[in-house]
Motif scaffolding. Structure first.
Motif, PDB file in Angstrom:
ATOM      1  N   LEU A 269       1.190   4.197 -10.961  1.00 37.64           N
ATOM      2  CA  LEU A 269       1.999   2.979 -10.898  1.00 37.64           C
ATOM      3  C   LEU A 269       3.428   3.287 -10.471  1.00 37.64           C
ATOM      4  CD1 LEU A 269       2.261  -0.077 -11.414  1.00 37.64           C
ATOM      5  CD2 LEU A 269       2.730   0.454 -13.815  1.00 37.64           C
ATOM      6  N   ARG A 273       5.035   1.798  -6.806  1.00 40.12           N
ATOM      7  CA  ARG A 273       6.184   0.881  -6.880  1.00 40.12           C
ATOM      8  C   ARG A 273       7.366   1.372  -6.043  1.00 40.12           C
ATOM      9  NH1 ARG A 273       7.481  -1.002 -12.924  1.00 40.12           N
ATOM     10  NH2 ARG A 273       8.464  -2.764 -11.827  1.00 40.12           N
ATOM     11  N   ALA A 283       2.563  -1.335  -4.329  1.00 32.90           N
ATOM     12  CA  ALA A 283       2.106  -2.061  -5.516  1.00 32.90           C
ATOM     13  C   ALA A 283       1.857  -3.540  -5.224  1.00 32.90           C
ATOM     14  CB  ALA A 283       3.125  -1.918  -6.643  1.00 32.90           C
ATOM     15  N   ASP A 284       2.343  -4.038  -4.088  1.00 33.46           N
ATOM     16  CA  ASP A 284       2.120  -5.437  -3.720  1.00 33.46           C
ATOM     17  C   ASP A 284       0.820  -5.649  -2.962  1.00 33.46           C
ATOM     18  OD1 ASP A 284       4.561  -6.340  -4.827  1.00 33.46           O
ATOM     19  OD2 ASP A 284       5.641  -5.687  -3.026  1.00 33.46           O
ATOM     20  N   ARG A 289      -3.440  -3.379  -6.283  1.00 31.51           N
ATOM     21  CA  ARG A 289      -3.300  -4.122  -7.532  1.00 31.51           C
ATOM     22  C   ARG A 289      -4.645  -4.241  -8.242  1.00 31.51           C
ATOM     23  NH1 ARG A 289       1.647  -6.625  -7.759  1.00 31.51           N
ATOM     24  NH2 ARG A 289       1.014  -8.247  -9.218  1.00 31.51           N
ATOM     25  N   SER A 290      -5.679  -4.447  -7.468  1.00 36.71           N
ATOM     26  CA  SER A 290      -7.023  -4.537  -8.050  1.00 36.71           C
ATOM     27  C   SER A 290      -7.436  -3.214  -8.692  1.00 36.71           C
ATOM     28  CB  SER A 290      -8.029  -4.933  -6.971  1.00 36.71           C
ATOM     29  OG  SER A 290      -9.334  -4.991  -7.491  1.00 36.71           O
ATOM     30  N   GLN A 544      -6.865 -10.491 -12.801  1.00 35.23           N
ATOM     31  CA  GLN A 544      -6.227  -9.252 -12.355  1.00 35.23           C
ATOM     32  C   GLN A 544      -4.709  -9.376 -12.358  1.00 35.23           C
ATOM     33  OE1 GLN A 544      -7.834  -7.293  -8.879  1.00 35.23           O
ATOM     34  NE2 GLN A 544      -9.761  -8.414  -9.053  1.00 35.23           N
ATOM     35  N   GLU A 545      -4.194 -10.507 -11.950  1.00 28.66           N
ATOM     36  CA  GLU A 545      -2.744 -10.691 -11.933  1.00 28.66           C
ATOM     37  C   GLU A 545      -2.175 -10.707 -13.347  1.00 28.66           C
ATOM     38  OE1 GLU A 545      -0.540 -10.571  -9.410  1.00 28.66           O
ATOM     39  OE2 GLU A 545      -2.338  -9.904  -8.361  1.00 28.66           O
ATOM     40  N   MET A 548      -2.002  -7.104 -14.305  1.00 28.20           N
ATOM     41  CA  MET A 548      -0.904  -6.429 -13.618  1.00 28.20           C
ATOM     42  C   MET A 548       0.441  -6.783 -14.253  1.00 28.20           C
ATOM     43  SD  MET A 548      -1.405  -4.170 -11.317  1.00 28.20           S
ATOM     44  CE  MET A 548       0.281  -4.151 -10.692  1.00 28.20           C
TER      45      MET A 548
END
Length: 575
Positions: A269, A273, A283-284, A289-290, A544-545, A548
């Motif tokens: 992570l 980032r 990371a976007d 992200r998944s 998932q969001e 995150m």
């Protein structure tokens, strides 16, 4: 009764002592750990810090002057070590823990006090079970400690043993009788200081890909005489003691190693980032992200399962012969798969031995033994398979609510009673039997997706019950058809699902708001629903969001990523 803090005070204390592992100036941080790993040496500064903390006291029961009272507390304390350096966790601590559990399980009062004093003096004990010729089949061990008058005469060798040369004492699994059957082996305690100089010979060290700081070696005894009183417990009790003590260690050790995934996820992570691609941070990117959300769900899932297994040792000791092997089998593969997926995210950075992500390649290597160390996953399958028909007939076919203390993190636990552990579960499985009751226990307004997932695993349990109840005893040995072993995979999957569902239900009014959030449970059950070997069934995008967002919040506020959600000393080294 409940505790005010689900995390033991020792875990907070040890975190403070070890400091921020990412900080370059920390002599106990990743830079120093990696330097020791490159040299293939034990991390001396780390061992000194654990001496100062008195880590060995965590392995010694209160009755003998130590701090060992609860398996789940010990696991949480050890996670502070494993998240930094698994080789330090194994080489300093876990090898002595594995050895001493056999003592608490079988030895008399005097023997227990002797071993306790040894550990409390910061000395090490090695557990010498394995022989290369027999692997995990310890019942076929040839190492002999045969009686001769009032003495035992030791002959033979033990190989691939952690700390065999550094340890001050050994717990040896030895043949003490010449007849066939399970009563021909005992466990023998050897204090090296009492031996004549020529009593043993050390074998060359075994180099290893991972755990480089752990000295794996062997020892050979030739006509070494010891008092027969050195047998732990009754002669011929060795295999039974091992099968009971394995229930504690097979549960605890994989649970400790979930902290490796925490650091692997944290390192990944941090990298994504700060990595910019296509005008945004890595990371976007949706697939990254998944992957991160999936690894987070895997970690929460593993720790929920491990927590239930650890608490069952106190609450359901007659059933943990099944649960311990299931925890080892289920958690180990999921941890390995999650770290592999993170290595894909990191790409070339996952194998660099220098730089800000260098700790990842070490952790990736050090995690491998979770699947075969102490007991291989295949051994766990073999031990669970014969118990499936009785489990199906006696427990799965009769749904019943489980004790909430199995899952509620603040609930108190009775003392661990090693004498109540049983070699066979005799069909008891309160955890899986509780799964059908969970459907009715879901609160009003529960997310329909969660309701459907719980229903899916309830249906899977019903089908598994029918299939396992019809199994023939002839097909349950180690020579069983591969399809039979697939039933173990299905069982462990349902067992893990039950642990996650009940953890969510029984922490609804607990102090951690995220445990009450259905998002982590939906994600975990989605991943469990995937067929073995298939690509994980990814959770819906909104789930998932949510994961995150929680992951990023915990990272930015220096919290653990596991089920404890506790404070970690991790902030000062943040880029």
């Amino acid at each position: 009764m409940t505790r005010t803090d689900a995390v033991p005070a020792g875990a907070h204390d040890l975190e403070r002592r070890l400091g921020d592992p990412y900080a370059p100036a920390n002599p106990l941080g990743f830079d120093a750990i990696l330097a020791a790993d490159e040299r293939g040496e034990a991390f001396a500064e780390g061992e000194a810090a654990l001496d100062a903390y008195g880590l060995n006291a965590e392995f010694v029961p209160h009755a003998y002057g130590g701090r060992f009272a609860r398996v789940d507390d010990l696991v949480e304390i050890m996670r502070s070590v494993y998240r930094r350096d698994p080789a330090l966790g194994l080489g300093y601590g876990t090898s002595s823990f594995i050895s001493s559990v056999n003592v608490w399980a079988a030895a008399d009062e005097e023997q227990c006090r002797t071993v306790a004093a040894h550990l409390l003096a910061n000395r090490k004990v090695a557990c010498a079970y394995h022989e290369l010729a027999h692997g995990n089949d310890v019942a076929r061990s040839d190492f002999a400690a045969l009686p001769d008058g009032k003495d035992l005469v030791l002959n033979g060798r033990k190989e691939v043993v952690a700390n065999i040369q550094r340890a001050d004492a050994l717990v040896l699994f030895a043949r003490t009788g010449t007849g066939p059957g399970s009563r021909s082996h005992s466990q023998v305690y050897v204090d090296k200081a009492t031996l004549p100089p020529d009593a043993l010979r050390y074998l060359p060290r075994f180099p290893s890909l991972g755990m480089r700081g752990v000295q794996l070696g062997g020892v050979e005894f030739t006509d070494c005489r010891l008092p027969a009183a050195n047998i732990l417990g009754r002669p011929g009790q060795g295999l039974e003691t091992a099968l009971k003590s394995f229930q504690v260690t097979r549960t605890a050790v994989p649970a400790m190693m979930t902290a490796v995934l925490d650091t692997g996820l944290r390192t990944t992570l941090r990298h994504v980032r700060t990595r910019h691609l296509y005008g945004r941070t890595a990371a976007d990117l949706p697939w990254i992200r998944s992957a991160l959300a999936g690894a987070f769900a895997d970690l929460l899932m593993c720790e929920a399962f491990a927590s239930a297994g650890a608490r069952a040792l106190h609450l359901l000791p007659q059933q943990t012969s099944v649960y311990a092997s299931a925890v080892k089998f289920g958690i180990s593969q999921r941890l390995l798969d999650a770290m592999h997926q993170l290595s894909v995210v990191l790409g070339a950075h996952s194998y660099l031995r220098q730089g800000p992500n260098a700790i990842f390649q070490k952790l990736h290597r050090d995690l491998k033994p979770v699947g075969f160390g102490h007991a291989a996953r295949a051994v766990c399958q073999v031990s669970v398979l014969p118990q499936l028909p009785l489990l199906a007939k006696r427990s799965w076919a009769a749904p019943a609510a489980a004790d909430p203390a199995l899952f509620r993190r603040e609930a108190d636990l009775p003392a661990l009673r090693m004498d109540r552990l049983a070699v066979s579960g005799r069909g008891g499985d309160a955890l899986v039997a509780s799964l059908p009751t969970a459907l009715d226990a879901l609160p009003d307004g529960t997310d329909r997706r969660l309701h459907d997932l719980v229903a899916h695993f309830t249906t899977e349990l019903a089908d598994l019950t029918d299939v396992c109840a019809a199994l023939s005893p002839a097909g349950l040995s180690f020579m069983a058809d591969p399809a039979a072993y697939d039933l173990v995979v299905r069982y462990v999957t349902v067992l893990t699902a039950a642990a996650c569902v009940q953890t969510w239900l029984h922490n609804a009014d607990g102090p951690d708001a995220f445990l009450t959030d259905p998002a982590w449970l939906i994600a975990a059950l989605h991943r469990l629903r995937a067929k073995p070997g298939a690509v994980a069934d990814e959770a819906p995008e909104d789930v998932q969001e949510r994961l995150m967002a929680e992951l990023l919040d915990r990272h930015d506020h220096d919290r653990s990523f596991g089920i404890a959600n506790r404070t970690y000393t991790t902030g000062k080294g943040r880029p």
